[in-house]
Design a protein around this motif. Structure first.
Motif, PDB file in Angstrom:
ATOM      1  N   THR A  75       1.242  -0.932   0.363  1.00  0.00           N
ATOM      2  CA  THR A  75      -0.132  -0.264  -0.077  1.00  0.00           C
ATOM      3  C   THR A  75       0.881   1.410  -0.059  1.00  0.00           C
ATOM      4  O   THR A  75      -0.079   2.266  -0.107  1.00  0.00           O
ATOM      5  N   ALA A  79      -3.555  -4.125  -4.309  1.00  0.00           N
ATOM      6  CA  ALA A  79      -4.456  -3.032  -3.237  1.00  0.00           C
ATOM      7  C   ALA A  79      -4.416  -1.519  -3.443  1.00  0.00           C
ATOM      8  O   ALA A  79      -3.128  -1.264  -4.170  1.00  0.00           O
ATOM      9  N   ASP A  86      -1.918   3.628   0.242  1.00  0.00           N
ATOM     10  CA  ASP A  86      -1.664   4.507   1.251  1.00  0.00           C
ATOM     11  C   ASP A  86      -2.705   5.808   1.212  1.00  0.00           C
ATOM     12  O   ASP A  86      -4.075   6.377   1.367  1.00  0.00           O
ATOM     13  N   GLN A 101      -5.906   5.538   0.291  1.00  0.00           N
ATOM     14  CA  GLN A 101      -7.089   4.766   1.661  1.00  0.00           C
ATOM     15  C   GLN A 101      -7.425   5.623   2.656  1.00  0.00           C
ATOM     16  O   GLN A 101      -8.523   5.633   3.363  1.00  0.00           O
ATOM     17  N   TYR A 119       3.643   0.464   7.362  1.00  0.00           N
ATOM     18  CA  TYR A 119       2.576   1.236   6.799  1.00  0.00           C
ATOM     19  C   TYR A 119       1.402   1.641   7.364  1.00  0.00           C
ATOM     20  O   TYR A 119       0.571   2.378   7.319  1.00  0.00           O
TER      21      TYR A 119
END
Length: 181
Positions: free
Chosen positions: A92, A109, A112, A115, A140
């Motif tokens: 990510t 995926a 970040d 997300q 992460y």
């Protein structure tokens, strides 16, 4: 198979096994069957480098893994130099979107930053007055935490009403309550 992300090995490998089965049932790739070479990144760049070297020596044309963005970033130069594809279902790190990979790195995926935007949107829907973001103290956790904070601030949410807290992987719940606040 080992390390902090070992819990994800079975679902990732099961998906790969299914894909290989379906590809081979359809005639393989260029008429040749796909063969699975067992490997492990250990959530450790050195373990991953050794596995990558072994896979390249065994003739691998694509490598599935690493689960951790930092480990993928560490082995990517070796992957690119060998002209092998690296695919991850769980990386990510937003920086991997722009890394020099000669078109050999793929992931499924979302990074970040995407997300973070989605999480900030969900958080703001509740109309909070103050926000605490608790994250693992690793690349992460803190990366996603920073992306969420940035997105919250971009919407105008006051920075002084956002509290960032981290914990070390493996901390007990009691330790998490008092650690790194």
């Amino acid at each position: 198979r080992s390390g902090d992300l070992s819990f994800a090995y079975e679902p990732i490998s099961s998906g790969a096994y299914l894909a290989i089965k379906e590809i081979n049932e359809a005639g393989g790739v260029f008429g040749k069957p796909v063969v699975w070479l067992e490997g492990d990144d250990g959530t450790d760049p050195e373990v991953a480098r050794a596995t990558v070297r072994r896979h390249i020596e065994e003739g691998a044309q694509a490598i599935i893994g690493s689960g951790a963005s930092g480990v993928s970033r560490a082995v990517l130069p070796d992957i690119v130099a060998a002209g092998v594809i690296l695919f991850s279902s769980s990386n990510t790190d937003a920086g991997l979107s722009t890394v020099d990979d000669n078109g050999l790195y793929f992931r499924t995926a979302p990074p970040d930053n995407l997300q973070g935007r989605a999480l900030a949107d969900v958080i703001l829907r509740d109309g909070p007055k103050k926000i605490a973001i608790v994250a693992r103290d690793d690349s992460y956790g803190t990366g996603l935490q920073e992306n969420v904070r940035n997105e919250l601030e971009l919407t105008g949410f006051p920075a002084d009403r956002i509290k960032l807290m981290t914990y070390a992987p493996g901390d007990t719940q009691q330790e998490i309550g008092r650690a790194h606040v």
